[in-house]
Design an enzyme around this catalytic site. Structure first.
Site, PDB file in Angstrom:
ATOM      1  CB  SER A  94      -0.902   0.017   1.237  1.00 15.89           C
ATOM      2  OG  SER A  94      -0.122   0.193   2.407  1.00 15.89           O
ATOM      3  N   GLY A  95       2.146   1.134   0.259  1.00 13.19           N
ATOM      4  CA  GLY A  95       2.989   2.303   0.432  1.00 13.19           C
ATOM      5  C   GLY A  95       2.984   2.810   1.861  1.00 13.19           C
ATOM      6  N   GLY A  96       2.116   2.233   2.700  1.00 15.46           N
ATOM      7  CA  GLY A  96       1.989   2.717   4.065  1.00 15.46           C
ATOM      8  C   GLY A  96       3.259   2.583   4.879  1.00 15.46           C
ATOM      9  CG  PHE A  97       6.899  -0.483   6.195  1.00 14.07           C
ATOM     10  CD1 PHE A  97       6.723  -0.875   7.516  1.00 14.07           C
ATOM     11  CD2 PHE A  97       8.190  -0.365   5.715  1.00 14.07           C
ATOM     12  CE1 PHE A  97       7.810  -1.157   8.335  1.00 14.07           C
ATOM     13  CE2 PHE A  97       9.289  -0.650   6.520  1.00 14.07           C
ATOM     14  CZ  PHE A  97       9.095  -1.038   7.829  1.00 14.07           C
ATOM     15  CG  ASP A 147      -0.899  -1.381   7.193  1.00 11.63           C
ATOM     16  OD1 ASP A 147      -0.363  -0.806   6.220  1.00 11.63           O
ATOM     17  OD2 ASP A 147      -0.308  -2.257   7.864  1.00 11.63           O
ATOM     18  CD  GLN A 195      -0.134  -3.563  11.387  1.00  8.60           C
ATOM     19  OE1 GLN A 195       0.566  -3.788  12.365  1.00  8.60           O
ATOM     20  NE2 GLN A 195       0.391  -3.384  10.178  1.00  8.60           N
ATOM     21  N   GLY A 222       2.987  -5.858  11.035  1.00  4.65           N
ATOM     22  CA  GLY A 222       3.528  -5.481  12.326  1.00  4.65           C
ATOM     23  C   GLY A 222       4.529  -6.443  12.907  1.00  4.65           C
ATOM     24  CB  CYS A 310      23.923 -23.868  -5.785  1.00  2.66           C
ATOM     25  SG  CYS A 310      22.802 -22.753  -6.665  1.00  2.66           S
ATOM     26  CB  CYS A 315      26.948 -22.549  -8.629  1.00  2.00           C
ATOM     27  SG  CYS A 315      26.522 -21.633  -7.124  1.00  2.00           S
TER      28      CYS A 315
END
Length: 379
Positions: A94-97, A147, A195, A222, A310, A315
Site C-alpha cells: 500500500s505504500g503505508g510502511f 494500514d 495489526q 507489524g 547449487c 555456480c
C-alpha cells in the site's frame, strides 16, 4: 466470496501446507517467496532471469511507483505488466510502511496520511480509497490495504490507536475495492492486514475482525520490524490461530531461511524481502553451509563454485576468485550474478520445502537444513 486458494497438502505435525493461488496472471504454487521490485524492477536482475529461475509473482512498491513515474503513466502503459514487460503476477504493497517510516515528514489523520515526497519535496495525501485506486491503475493482481504499522516497543495506547485507524481504513478500502471492480472490471484482489503490535489481545481482536470480512486472503503485519526472533515466532504463532485456515496468508518482510521455515511451519503461504538482493549487492551469498562473504581474502585463489550443491548458472560458470574480483572491482556484473544466485537459492529452497511437505517430511527437512546452515561452516 469465491475462493482463489486451494490447499493441496497439509503437514500432520505443524501448520505447514502446500497450495495453489489462482490469480489473474497465472497460478502461483505456495509456499512462495516473492522478490521485491521496489521501482517495478528487482534490482540488478532482468525479468527474463526471474522467469528463467521460475518466479510466478513479484512485488512492486506503491509509494515509489506513485511518486515516480506516477500511476497515470503506468495505467497508460497497460498497468505494471505492460509498463515493465513482466507478464506474470504482481503484488503491490500500500505504500503505508514507507510513509510511516518517514516520521518527520508525514502526519496521520482519520482521512489518511499526508506526507512529503522524498523525490521533490512536494506534499501528497494517501487515503484508503486513493491507495486502492492507485493499485488498480497498476492493475495489481494482489493489492494491500493502507494500514498503520506501529513500531516495536510502543506503548499499548499507541498500538490501540494504530489498530483502530487500520480497521476503519480497511472498511473504507473494501468499499472502494468493490466499487472499482464494478465500475472498471478490475480483477485484482485485496488483502487486509492484521495489526495489533506486540499485544496479544490486540492481535486477537485484529485477526478476528479481519477474518470475519471474508476477503480473498490475509496479510499479517507489524512483525519483522526489529523485534527479536523469538518474539517474532511467538506473535506469529499466536496470531495465526485466530485466522481462517482456508485463506492464503502473507507475512511481509522475511527472507532468511530461519524466518522462512518458521513462517511455513505456522501455516504462512507467502513472504517477501529485499534481503536476498541487498545482501547480494554487498557481496553476501546464500550457501547450504551459511552465508559466504565474497570479499574475504581467502577466496582470492579459490577457483571453486560459490556453493558446490547449487546448480544455478552462476555456480556452474563462475569461480569464487572471479566473483571476488568482480566485487572488489565494483563491477556491475557482481551485483547481477550475486542477485541471480541468491534468488535462485531461495526459489530452490522453497521448492524443496514444498516437496518435503508433500512427502510428509517437512519437520525433518527443516531441522537438517537449519542445523547445517546455521553452523555457518563455509569452506
Amino acid at each position: 466470496m469465491n475462493s482463489i486458494f486451494k490447499i493441496k497438502t497439509k503437514s500432520s505435525l505443524s501448520r505447514a501446507r502446500t497450495g495453489e493461488l489462482c490469480l489473474p496472471h497465472g497460478t502461483v504454487q505456495t509456499p512462495v517467496f516473492m522478490p521485491v521490485g521496489t521501482n517495478g524492477s528487482v534490482k540488478a536482475i532482468t525479468k527474463d532471469d526471474l522467469e528463467e529461475i521460475g518466479f510466478e509473482i513479484i512485488l512492486a512498491n506503491t509509494y515509489h511507483m506513485y511518486l515516480r513515474p506516477g500511476s497515470p503513466l503506468v495505467r497508460e502503459a497497460g498497468g505494471l505488466h505492460g509498463f515493465t514487460g513482466w507478464k506474470r503476477n504482481f503484488l503491490t504493497d500500500s505504500g503505508g510502511f514507507q510513509v510511516f517510516s518517514l516520521s518527520k515528514i508525514r502526519k496521520i489523520m482519520e482521512e489518511g496520511v499526508r506526507f512529503q515526497s522524498t523525490v521533490d519535496g512536494s506534499y501528497h495525501l494517501f487515503t484508503p480509497e486513493s491507495v486502492v485506486r492507485t493499485q488498480a491503475d497498476f492493475n495489481s493482481d494482489i493489492q494491500m490495504q493502507l494500514d498503520v504499522c506501529a513500531a516495536y516497543g510502543v506503548d499499548k495506547k499507541e498500538a490501540e490507536n494504530a489498530l483502530g485507524v487500520t480497521s476503519r481504513w480497511l472498511e473504507r478500502a473494501v468499499a472502494e475495492w468493490k466499487k472499482v471492480q464494478e465500475e472498471e472490471g478490475y480483477k485484482g484482489i485485496l488483502f487486509p492486514i492484521v495489526q495489533g503490535n506486540f499485544f496479544e489481545d490486540l492481535r486477537k481482536q485484529s485477526a478476528e475482525f479481519v477474518g470475519g470480512l471474508d476477503l480473498p486472503g490475509i496479510a499479517i503485519g507489524g512483525l519483522s520490524v526489529g523485534e527479536p526472533a523469538d518474539v517474532f515466532a511467538r506473535y506469529l504463532q499466536y496470531t495465526v490461530q485466530y485466522l481462517p485456515e482456508e485463506k492464503p496468508k502473507y507475512v511481509m518482510g522475511i527472507g532468511t531461511p530461519q524466518y522462512i521455515f518458521e513462517a511455513v511451519a505456522d501455516g504462512i503461504d507467502m513472504f517477501d524481502c529485499v534481503l536476498p538482493t541487498r545482501n547480494a549487492r554487498n557481496g553476501s551469498y546464500f550457501t547450504h553451509d551459511g552465508m559466504l562473504s565474497i570479499k574475504q581474502e581467502r577466496f582470492t585463489h579459490d577457483f571453486g563454485p560459490i556453493d558446490p550443491e547449487c546448480d544455478c548458472k552462476v555456480c556452474k560458470n563462475y569461480s569464487r576468485a572471479y566473483l571476488r574480483h568482480m566485487f572488489k572491482s565494483q563491477e556491475i556484473l557482481s551485483s547481477m550474478l550475486s542477485s541471480y544466485h541468491n534468488l535462485y537459492f531461495l526459489h530452490s529452497l522453497i521448492k524443496k520445502i514444498r516437496n518435503s511437505i508433500e512427502e510428509g517430511r517437512f519437520e525433518e527437512y527443516r531441522r537438517s537444513f537449519l542445523d547445517r546452515f546455521t553452523r555457518g561452516e563455509v569452506k
